[in-house]
Scaffold this active site. Structure first.
Site, PDB file in Angstrom:
ATOM      1  N   CYS A  95       0.845  -1.202   0.000  1.00  0.00           N
ATOM      2  CA  CYS A  95       0.000   0.000   0.000  1.00  0.00           C
ATOM      3  C   CYS A  95       0.875   1.245   0.000  1.00  0.00           C
ATOM      4  O   CYS A  95       2.022   1.212   0.441  1.00  0.00           O
ATOM      5  CB  CYS A  95      -0.880   0.047   1.250  1.00  0.00           C
ATOM      6  SG  CYS A  95      -2.069  -1.268   1.385  1.00  0.00           S
ATOM      7  N   ASP A  96       0.295   2.317  -0.491  1.00  0.00           N
ATOM      8  CA  ASP A  96       0.936   3.614  -0.369  1.00  0.00           C
ATOM      9  C   ASP A  96      -0.163   4.673  -0.333  1.00  0.00           C
ATOM     10  O   ASP A  96      -1.129   4.590  -1.094  1.00  0.00           O
ATOM     11  CB  ASP A  96       1.885   3.895  -1.527  1.00  0.00           C
ATOM     12  CG  ASP A  96       2.852   5.020  -1.177  1.00  0.00           C
ATOM     13  OD1 ASP A  96       3.905   4.722  -0.606  1.00  0.00           O
ATOM     14  OD2 ASP A  96       2.510   6.188  -1.439  1.00  0.00           O
ATOM     15  N   SER A  97      -0.019   5.634   0.564  1.00  0.00           N
ATOM     16  CA  SER A  97      -1.008   6.702   0.706  1.00  0.00           C
ATOM     17  C   SER A  97      -0.360   8.054   0.507  1.00  0.00           C
ATOM     18  O   SER A  97       0.759   8.285   0.961  1.00  0.00           O
ATOM     19  CB  SER A  97      -1.653   6.668   2.100  1.00  0.00           C
ATOM     20  OG  SER A  97      -2.347   5.473   2.323  1.00  0.00           O
TER      21      SER A  97
END
Length: 196
Positions: free
Chosen positions: A71-73
């Protein structure tokens, strides 16, 4: 079969553990800045998803028979992607810019199982409160927001300063459980397969 989280994020781990899953945490080490340079012409949603895929790819090679999620935000504020502020001064500056505004928190997900992939970016609208200078400084000095996309956490001190969200709350914290459920179903698996 195990659930492997390609992240060292305590918030992502907490979401999974609250959902009955004890993941293996195996952070992926990639050169995010170099990858971001190659993605400069891409849309914000594509950018965060590509970062998530890069992390999951590194880890999936080491766990070929397990479910791996990367994931990456990032926060999309005034048309510009914002990463982690990293310092107290940067956090204060960021909060003075974003208070009272509305932004989109984008969380890219890349889920892999035995060579099959599900990739998607979840966008959630964040309505920031009109926060006082005193609270901004105190929050920055707490250290909590320094390593967070958008310079806030929804589930801890930062919850004081978010007026409301529109969308997937778990995605804002860092990992969308509804997206993971759909990904597992597409692989012929069930969420309950991973419950402890």
């Amino acid at each position: 079969m195990r659930f492997v989280l390609a992240s060292q994020s305590p918030s992502r781990r907490m979401i999974l553990e609250s959902g009955g899953v004890t993941p293996i945490q195996h952070p992926a080490h990639i050169d995010e800045d170099a990858l971001l340079e190659t993605l400069s012409d891409e849309s914000p949603a594509t950018t965060v998803c590509a970062l998530a895929r890069a992390k999951a790819t590194v880890v999936a090679e080491q766990f070929p028979d397990d479910v791996v999620v990367g994931c990456d935000s990032m926060l999309l504020l005034d048309g510009k992607l914002q990463g982690k502020p990293l310092t107290v001064d940067s956090t204060i500056e960021r909060w003075k810019t974003q208070r009272g505004k509305t932004a989109e928190l984008l969380t890219g997900h890349a889920v892999c199982f035995q060579g099959k992939w599900v990739e998607e970016t979840i966008s959630t609208t964040i309505h920031f409160g009109d926060v006082s200078d005193k609270d901004i400084v105190a929050y920055a000095q707490s250290g909590e927001p320094l390593q967070c996309a958008g310079a806030f956490t929804l589930e801890a001190l930062g919850g004081w300063f978010i007026d409301r969200i529109e969308g997937d709350q778990t995605s804002v914290i860092g990992l969308s459980l509804p997206l993971l459920r759909r990904a597992l179903y597409s692989f012929g698996l069930s969420a309950s397969d991973f419950w402890r």
